[in-house]
Design an enzyme around this catalytic site. Sequence first.
Site, PDB file in Angstrom:
ATOM      1  N   GLY A  46      44.261  44.882  67.799  1.00 20.38           N
ATOM      2  CA  GLY A  46      44.610  43.835  68.914  1.00 20.38           C
ATOM      3  C   GLY A  46      45.890  42.542  68.253  1.00 20.38           C
ATOM      4  CD  GLN A  51      47.663  37.598  66.402  1.00 15.79           C
ATOM      5  OE1 GLN A  51      47.346  38.476  67.239  1.00 15.79           O
ATOM      6  NE2 GLN A  51      47.459  37.823  65.179  1.00 15.79           N
ATOM      7  CB  CYS A  92      43.301  37.547  61.832  1.00 12.49           C
ATOM      8  SG  CYS A  92      44.570  36.969  62.759  1.00 12.49           S
ATOM      9  CG  LEU A  93      47.307  42.615  62.725  1.00 12.64           C
ATOM     10  CD1 LEU A  93      48.160  43.097  63.800  1.00 12.64           C
ATOM     11  CD2 LEU A  93      47.420  43.167  61.372  1.00 12.64           C
ATOM     12  CG  HIS A 135      40.260  37.940  66.760  1.00 13.83           C
ATOM     13  ND1 HIS A 135      39.903  37.563  65.727  1.00 13.83           N
ATOM     14  CD2 HIS A 135      41.584  37.934  66.865  1.00 13.83           C
ATOM     15  CE1 HIS A 135      40.980  37.365  64.762  1.00 13.83           C
ATOM     16  NE2 HIS A 135      41.933  37.677  65.655  1.00 13.83           N
ATOM     17  CD  GLU A 136      44.018  39.713  69.354  1.00 11.57           C
ATOM     18  OE1 GLU A 136      44.792  39.085  69.146  1.00 11.57           O
ATOM     19  OE2 GLU A 136      43.655  40.546  68.247  1.00 11.57           O
ATOM     20  CG  HIS A 139      45.245  34.730  68.123  1.00 13.30           C
ATOM     21  ND1 HIS A 139      45.580  34.144  66.859  1.00 13.30           N
ATOM     22  CD2 HIS A 139      44.386  36.061  67.765  1.00 13.30           C
ATOM     23  CE1 HIS A 139      45.358  34.809  65.723  1.00 13.30           C
ATOM     24  NE2 HIS A 139      44.908  36.083  66.317  1.00 13.30           N
TER      25      HIS A 139
END
Length: 171
Positions: A46, A51, A92-93, A135-136, A139
């Site tokens: 995701g 990000q 997380c990226l 989660h996204e 962000h």
Amino acid sequence: MSILKILKYPNIKLRKISKPVKNFNNDLKNIINNMLETMRKNNGIGLAAIQINIKLQIIVIEKIHPLKKVLILINPKIKKKSKKIIKIKEGCLSIPKYEYITNSRSKNILVKAYNKYGEKFFIKAKNMLSVCIQHEIDHLKGKLFIDYLSPLKKDRIDKYIMKKIKKNEKT
């Protein structure tokens, strides 16, 4: 398509609040394609536009959608959350060096969003897909999954990441 740079914690830009998408046009489709390419290159499941330093409410998800398709959520809003909680390891990226942290999230959610053509739809998500969407969406609100941790655990992560940054600066 382009692979874009993913912002890394503690970059303050990750704390910015994303704005709703108003124009459903070719620029939007290009952003989505670049997000997908960037996510895939970095082995993510995701990615939120913030990000990659794009302050728009766009999320792409892949590999966990029950239909095994790409899921694009534009201007997503959680309309309903179950009281059932799932404890799951999240990564997380934007915080790649720290691996995974166990968080508690709603097991089932109902989300209203728009597709890349501006068409409204609803999706019921459960388990891992539910966690990924939550989660996204966090962000998009400037929130990171480490914000759910106790101050002591978050402090440990901050110290660990700052140590890694200093080590990388020396090499």
